[in-house]
Design a protein around this motif. Structure first.
Motif, mmCIF file in Angstrom:
data_model
loop_
_atom_site.group_PDB
_atom_site.id
_atom_site.type_symbol
_atom_site.label_atom_id
_atom_site.label_comp_id
_atom_site.label_asym_id
_atom_site.label_seq_id
_atom_site.Cartn_x
_atom_site.Cartn_y
_atom_site.Cartn_z
ATOM 1 N N GLN A 116 -2.999 3.459 -1.898
ATOM 2 C CA GLN A 116 -3.256 2.864 -3.048
ATOM 3 C C GLN A 116 -2.411 1.625 -3.312
ATOM 4 O O GLN A 116 -1.155 1.583 -2.659
ATOM 5 C CB GLN A 116 -2.732 3.696 -4.352
ATOM 6 C CG GLN A 116 -3.610 4.820 -4.464
ATOM 7 C CD GLN A 116 -5.227 4.810 -4.571
ATOM 8 O OE1 GLN A 116 -5.720 3.800 -5.324
ATOM 9 N NE2 GLN A 116 -6.364 5.683 -3.898
ATOM 10 N N GLN A 117 -2.736 0.639 -3.874
ATOM 11 C CA GLN A 117 -2.207 -0.775 -3.827
ATOM 12 C C GLN A 117 -1.191 -0.919 -5.128
ATOM 13 O O GLN A 117 -1.452 -0.500 -6.349
ATOM 14 C CB GLN A 117 -3.121 -2.029 -4.162
ATOM 15 C CG GLN A 117 -2.618 -3.459 -3.890
ATOM 16 C CD GLN A 117 -3.528 -4.317 -4.162
ATOM 17 O OE1 GLN A 117 -4.275 -4.497 -5.001
ATOM 18 N NE2 GLN A 117 -3.714 -5.178 -2.922
ATOM 19 N N SER A 129 0.864 -1.150 -0.063
ATOM 20 C CA SER A 129 0.079 0.105 0.065
ATOM 21 C C SER A 129 0.890 1.254 0.177
ATOM 22 O O SER A 129 1.546 1.440 0.819
ATOM 23 C CB SER A 129 -0.991 -0.095 1.325
ATOM 24 O OG SER A 129 -1.626 1.113 1.289
ATOM 25 N N LYS A 188 -2.153 2.526 -10.068
ATOM 26 C CA LYS A 188 -2.806 3.293 -9.311
ATOM 27 C C LYS A 188 -2.293 4.442 -8.442
ATOM 28 O O LYS A 188 -2.552 5.344 -8.072
ATOM 29 C CB LYS A 188 -3.383 2.249 -8.211
ATOM 30 C CG LYS A 188 -4.440 1.282 -8.705
ATOM 31 C CD LYS A 188 -4.957 0.669 -7.590
ATOM 32 C CE LYS A 188 -5.991 -0.553 -7.959
ATOM 33 N NZ LYS A 188 -6.675 -1.424 -7.152
ATOM 34 N N ILE A 189 -0.852 4.410 -8.515
ATOM 35 C CA ILE A 189 -0.043 5.641 -7.962
ATOM 36 C C ILE A 189 0.832 6.237 -9.078
ATOM 37 O O ILE A 189 1.532 7.165 -8.819
ATOM 38 C CB ILE A 189 0.981 4.942 -7.204
ATOM 39 C CG1 ILE A 189 1.980 3.963 -7.589
ATOM 40 C CG2 ILE A 189 0.263 4.083 -5.920
ATOM 41 C CD1 ILE A 189 3.323 3.761 -6.817
ATOM 42 N N TYR A 235 1.778 10.217 -8.220
ATOM 43 C CA TYR A 235 2.860 10.010 -7.289
ATOM 44 C C TYR A 235 4.266 9.778 -7.798
ATOM 45 O O TYR A 235 5.186 9.981 -7.676
ATOM 46 C CB TYR A 235 2.619 8.744 -6.642
ATOM 47 C CG TYR A 235 3.551 8.601 -5.099
ATOM 48 C CD1 TYR A 235 3.889 9.644 -4.304
ATOM 49 C CD2 TYR A 235 4.182 7.446 -4.952
ATOM 50 C CE1 TYR A 235 4.456 9.614 -3.132
ATOM 51 C CE2 TYR A 235 4.951 7.122 -3.815
ATOM 52 C CZ TYR A 235 5.277 8.309 -3.045
ATOM 53 O OH TYR A 235 6.105 8.191 -1.861
#
Length: 283
Positions: free
Chosen positions: A84-85, A80, A107-108, A112
């Motif tokens: 987010q995974q 995580s 998801k990142i 990010y």
């Protein structure tokens, strides 16, 4: 296999190859190869991020320490990050020396990861297998292939061989073995670095630098790469279909076809006479 780095290799024994003390060849050292298969990127603030910790395994194997496989076998890890995974998996095959690494940072990615680019790294090069370290050192090499053009590192301390663009593979080899990252998804970067070898362990060759190398991918989509970790056996690496066999020392380009012809002859003779000593006498 360790959960560190979202799945990294703690040891890799080759049961068909023995050291001079009759122990199995091990191509991974727990200490100086500890950051193999490490995922790295810069965040949107410019900080270098290494995804080494906080990974957990998703599969359940009833606490088994050893798993025997007769078909492709996958280990999946997740972490995580900012809520987010992220996922990473290693797929092993029972009949060759490759491991497929799959990474999903979607998801990142946009919030990010700077420029939505990450690097899959192999750090620490490859272990030593020969008692004569000086002779073995002359065979060590680190190469980067992009567009089927190979850039050789040369071993100079502090030197960085890097380039943006589609990468075919990056590799470090010893006298008889190699480790390579071979992209299966479109890659966008490749690099090789050399640093001073300060280790005193017998599993490394102090005559050569420590090589770190990596291949870059887009984090906006799932990415996959093959890790080759095994012998520099011509048929094995040629079957990968990416030109990795060009790292073999088969002579200067104008006469390389002779080296390949001799190799083919010796291998085929060995199929009929399974003793290389006898094969060489006949040759």
């Amino acid at each position: 296999i360790s959960s560190r780095n979202g799945g990294s290799i703690k040891s890799f024994l080759l049961k068909d190859y023995l050291l001079n003390d009759t122990s199995f060849v091990n191509l991974v050292d727990t200490d100086y190869n500890s950051d193999n298969l490490l995922l790295e990127f810069r965040d949107v603030n410019g900080n270098q991020i290494s995804l080494s910790e906080f990974w957990s395994i998703e599969n359940s194997y009833n606490n088994k320490d050893t798993i025997s496989i007769d078909s492709p076998f996958k280990l999946t890890f997740s972490s995580s990050i900012m809520g987010q995974q992220a996922k990473k998996s290693l797929t092993f095959y029972p009949n060759n020396y490759t491991i497929k690494v799959s990474v999903d940072l979607q998801k990142i990615s946009d919030k990010y990861i700077s420029q939505e680019q990450f690097t899959l790294n192999w750090k620490g090069g490859i272990t030593s297998t020969e008692p004569n370290k000086k002779d073995e050192a002359s065979f060590f090499a680190a190469n980067l292939s992009q567009g089927k053009e190979i850039s050789k590192h040369g071993g100079k301390l502090g030197k960085v061989v890097s380039s943006t663009g589609r990468t075919d593979w990056a590799t470090v080899r010893s006298k008889y073995f190699a480790v390579a990252i071979i992209p299966m998804s479109t890659s966008n970067y490749g690099e090789i670095r050399a640093k001073k070898n300060t280790q005193s362990k017998t599993t490394i060759n102090q005559e050569v630098p420590i090589y770190n190398f990596g291949v870059g991918f887009s984090s906006a989509a799932p990415a996959e790469a093959l890790i080759y970790l095994g012998p520099l056996q011509y048929d094995n690496i040629k079957a990968l279909g990416v030109g990795l066999e060009n790292t073999l020392s088969l002579g200067l380009a104008p006469i390389r076809f002779i080296g390949r012809a001799v190799l083919l002859l010796l291998v085929n003779l060995h199929k009929a006479i399974p003793n290389y000593g006898v094969v060489l006498i006949i040759f």
